[in-house]
Design a protein around this motif. Sequence first.
Motif, short mmCIF file in Angstrom:
data_model
loop_
_atom_site.label_atom_id
_atom_site.label_comp_id
_atom_site.label_asym_id
_atom_site.label_seq_id
_atom_site.Cartn_x
_atom_site.Cartn_y
_atom_site.Cartn_z
N VAL A 293 45.64 104.94 -39.67
CA VAL A 293 46.75 104.28 -38.98
C VAL A 293 46.26 102.96 -38.38
CG1 VAL A 293 48.43 104.42 -37.10
CG2 VAL A 293 47.86 106.47 -38.44
N THR A 294 46.96 101.88 -38.68
CA THR A 294 46.64 100.58 -38.11
C THR A 294 47.69 100.21 -37.08
OG1 THR A 294 45.57 99.81 -40.14
CG2 THR A 294 46.27 98.12 -38.56
N SER A 295 47.25 99.92 -35.86
CA SER A 295 48.16 99.51 -34.79
C SER A 295 47.79 98.10 -34.34
CB SER A 295 48.09 100.48 -33.62
OG SER A 295 46.78 100.55 -33.10
N THR A 296 48.49 97.60 -33.34
CA THR A 296 48.21 96.28 -32.78
C THR A 296 47.86 96.40 -31.31
OG1 THR A 296 49.72 95.19 -34.33
CG2 THR A 296 49.12 93.97 -32.36
N THR A 297 46.77 95.78 -30.91
CA THR A 297 46.35 95.78 -29.51
C THR A 297 46.34 94.34 -28.99
OG1 THR A 297 44.92 97.69 -29.88
CG2 THR A 297 44.53 96.42 -27.88
N LYS A 298 47.07 94.11 -27.91
CA LYS A 298 47.10 92.78 -27.29
C LYS A 298 45.99 92.68 -26.25
CE LYS A 298 52.09 91.95 -27.83
NZ LYS A 298 51.93 90.81 -28.75
N VAL A 299 45.17 91.65 -26.37
CA VAL A 299 44.06 91.42 -25.44
C VAL A 299 44.07 89.95 -25.04
CG1 VAL A 299 41.57 91.51 -25.08
CG2 VAL A 299 42.69 93.23 -26.53
N LYS A 300 43.95 89.69 -23.73
CA LYS A 300 43.91 88.32 -23.23
C LYS A 300 42.50 87.98 -22.77
CE LYS A 300 48.66 88.51 -21.40
NZ LYS A 300 49.49 88.42 -20.17
N THR A 301 41.95 86.88 -23.28
CA THR A 301 40.73 86.35 -22.68
C THR A 301 41.13 85.56 -21.44
OG1 THR A 301 40.79 84.43 -24.18
CG2 THR A 301 39.42 86.31 -24.83
N PRO A 302 40.28 85.52 -20.40
CA PRO A 302 40.71 85.06 -19.07
C PRO A 302 41.07 83.58 -18.99
CG PRO A 302 38.68 86.34 -18.94
CD PRO A 302 38.91 86.05 -20.38
N SER B 25 34.59 111.53 -25.29
CA SER B 25 33.31 111.18 -25.88
C SER B 25 33.41 111.20 -27.40
CB SER B 25 32.22 112.14 -25.42
OG SER B 25 30.97 111.81 -26.00
N GLY B 26 32.89 110.17 -28.04
CA GLY B 26 32.97 110.04 -29.48
C GLY B 26 34.08 109.12 -29.95
N TYR B 27 34.92 108.69 -29.02
CA TYR B 27 36.02 107.79 -29.39
C TYR B 27 35.48 106.43 -29.84
CZ TYR B 27 39.90 104.52 -28.82
OH TYR B 27 40.85 103.54 -29.02
N ASN B 28 36.08 105.88 -30.90
CA ASN B 28 35.68 104.57 -31.42
C ASN B 28 36.92 103.76 -31.77
OD1 ASN B 28 35.22 103.01 -34.27
ND2 ASN B 28 33.46 102.73 -32.91
N VAL B 29 36.88 102.48 -31.44
CA VAL B 29 37.98 101.58 -31.81
C VAL B 29 37.39 100.27 -32.33
CG1 VAL B 29 38.16 100.68 -29.44
CG2 VAL B 29 40.09 100.43 -31.02
N LYS B 30 38.00 99.76 -33.40
CA LYS B 30 37.60 98.48 -33.98
C LYS B 30 38.78 97.52 -33.88
CE LYS B 30 34.26 100.45 -37.23
NZ LYS B 30 33.88 100.61 -38.66
N LEU B 31 38.51 96.35 -33.31
CA LEU B 31 39.50 95.28 -33.20
C LEU B 31 39.15 94.24 -34.25
CD1 LEU B 31 39.49 94.92 -29.29
CD2 LEU B 31 40.97 96.36 -30.70
N GLU B 32 39.99 94.14 -35.26
CA GLU B 32 39.70 93.26 -36.40
C GLU B 32 39.82 91.79 -36.00
OE1 GLU B 32 38.54 94.54 -39.05
OE2 GLU B 32 39.03 96.66 -38.70
N GLU B 33 39.14 90.95 -36.77
CA GLU B 33 39.11 89.51 -36.50
C GLU B 33 40.52 88.93 -36.37
OE1 GLU B 33 38.14 85.81 -39.31
OE2 GLU B 33 36.36 87.04 -38.88
N PHE C 182 45.28 92.04 -32.06
CA PHE C 182 44.28 92.59 -32.97
C PHE C 182 44.86 93.72 -33.82
CE2 PHE C 182 41.56 91.00 -29.47
CZ PHE C 182 40.67 90.22 -30.20
N ASP C 183 44.63 93.66 -35.12
CA ASP C 183 44.82 94.86 -35.95
C ASP C 183 43.75 95.85 -35.53
OD1 ASP C 183 46.93 93.72 -37.30
OD2 ASP C 183 45.70 93.04 -38.99
N THR C 184 44.16 97.09 -35.25
CA THR C 184 43.29 98.04 -34.57
C THR C 184 43.15 99.33 -35.37
OG1 THR C 184 44.04 97.15 -32.44
CG2 THR C 184 42.91 99.28 -32.41
N GLN C 185 41.89 99.78 -35.49
CA GLN C 185 41.59 101.06 -36.14
C GLN C 185 40.93 101.98 -35.12
OE1 GLN C 185 42.38 101.73 -39.33
NE2 GLN C 185 43.02 99.66 -39.93
#
Length: 363
Positions: free
Chosen positions: A211-220, A160-168, A201-204
């Motif tokens: 720390v900036t990481s990368t998250t791979k996301v596929k739209t269907p 609880s309280g976790y937040n993630v932002k996926l940049e444009e 996505f550049d991810t925060q």
Amino acid sequence: MMMRVGTIAAGAAMAVAASTAAHAGGIERTTQSAMLLFAEGNRAELSYGHVNPDLTGTTVDTARVPNVADSFNLPSIGLKMDVSDRVAVALIYDKPFGADILYDPSNIVLGGTIAEAETSALTALAKFQINENVSVFGGLRFQKAEGEITLSGAAYGPASGYNVKLEENWATGYVVGAAYEIPEIAFRLALTYNSEIEHDFDTQENIAPGVTSTTKVKTPQSVNLEFQTGIAEDTLLMASVRWAEHSAFRIKPTAFGRDLVSLEDTTTYTLGVGRRFTPKFAASVSVAYEAPGKELVSPLSPRTGLTAITLGGSYKVSDQVEISGGVSHIWFGDAMPQTGGTARGDFTDNTATAFGLKVAYTF
């Protein structure tokens, strides 16, 4: 006898395009149809849709959960031009996917949980008419996406309280399809495949500040089977089947290390009738159905299955200008938001209303 019925496809059959935006599962907001390519002549379209979902329920502590889904708008622009007798091209702008979920912060179990996502897409298409009956088409889709998720409430325990932002991020997919037509009776059977689109996505994450990481996301990926045929003078029967692989839509940020979203694949069936009553006015009615999936669902998409009815109409202001619109009412299936495989609430008797307006100019 049925020659005139083909004009309905550009009238009542298209009138409800924006208003049926809510007829999709998972994160879909449009059906990504390529049928603008089949409009008669050169055509420009401007449409606007508005969807107002009402998703309410209770949590396991019997607390009432007020509406968690915000309303959203769906603007769309389309331009189709005939390059020659055999070749047509089209450019379509729309917002094919999205999410806007917020649980009332006062709720102990899930309060403060948020999911926000927005996409914009520009699709460039071309159609080649092999002969009078058979055509093939395809093109590229350029898609922008961004999002943010917050997990909050006792249901998430220590998370609880976790937040993630996926940049444009911008990414590219493709569209391919084929159609068989019998113009004399306005018959068309079209199959369209929309590829998945993978975003990096550049991810925060707030559990890894700085720390900036990368998250791979596929739209269907999805498949549209769209059908129409004249059944009497000035009367058109329409049907479609749409399958979308929502199970491929996963969000697994590096620091969190677990999937934030779990969705099921969907198949949506639509059946409708359109009729031109006068040379200027046409109307249509259609029903849609999507079978419910598992009752245990992600809190970020607390619904499953639907039944909908849509009424539409169109009016030819002049030989060049046509105004059309439609309204839909949608009944969603019951669902139970869950975390860790345990039901945390119960959402029942949920609905949505949607309307759309389109202005088309033929030149």
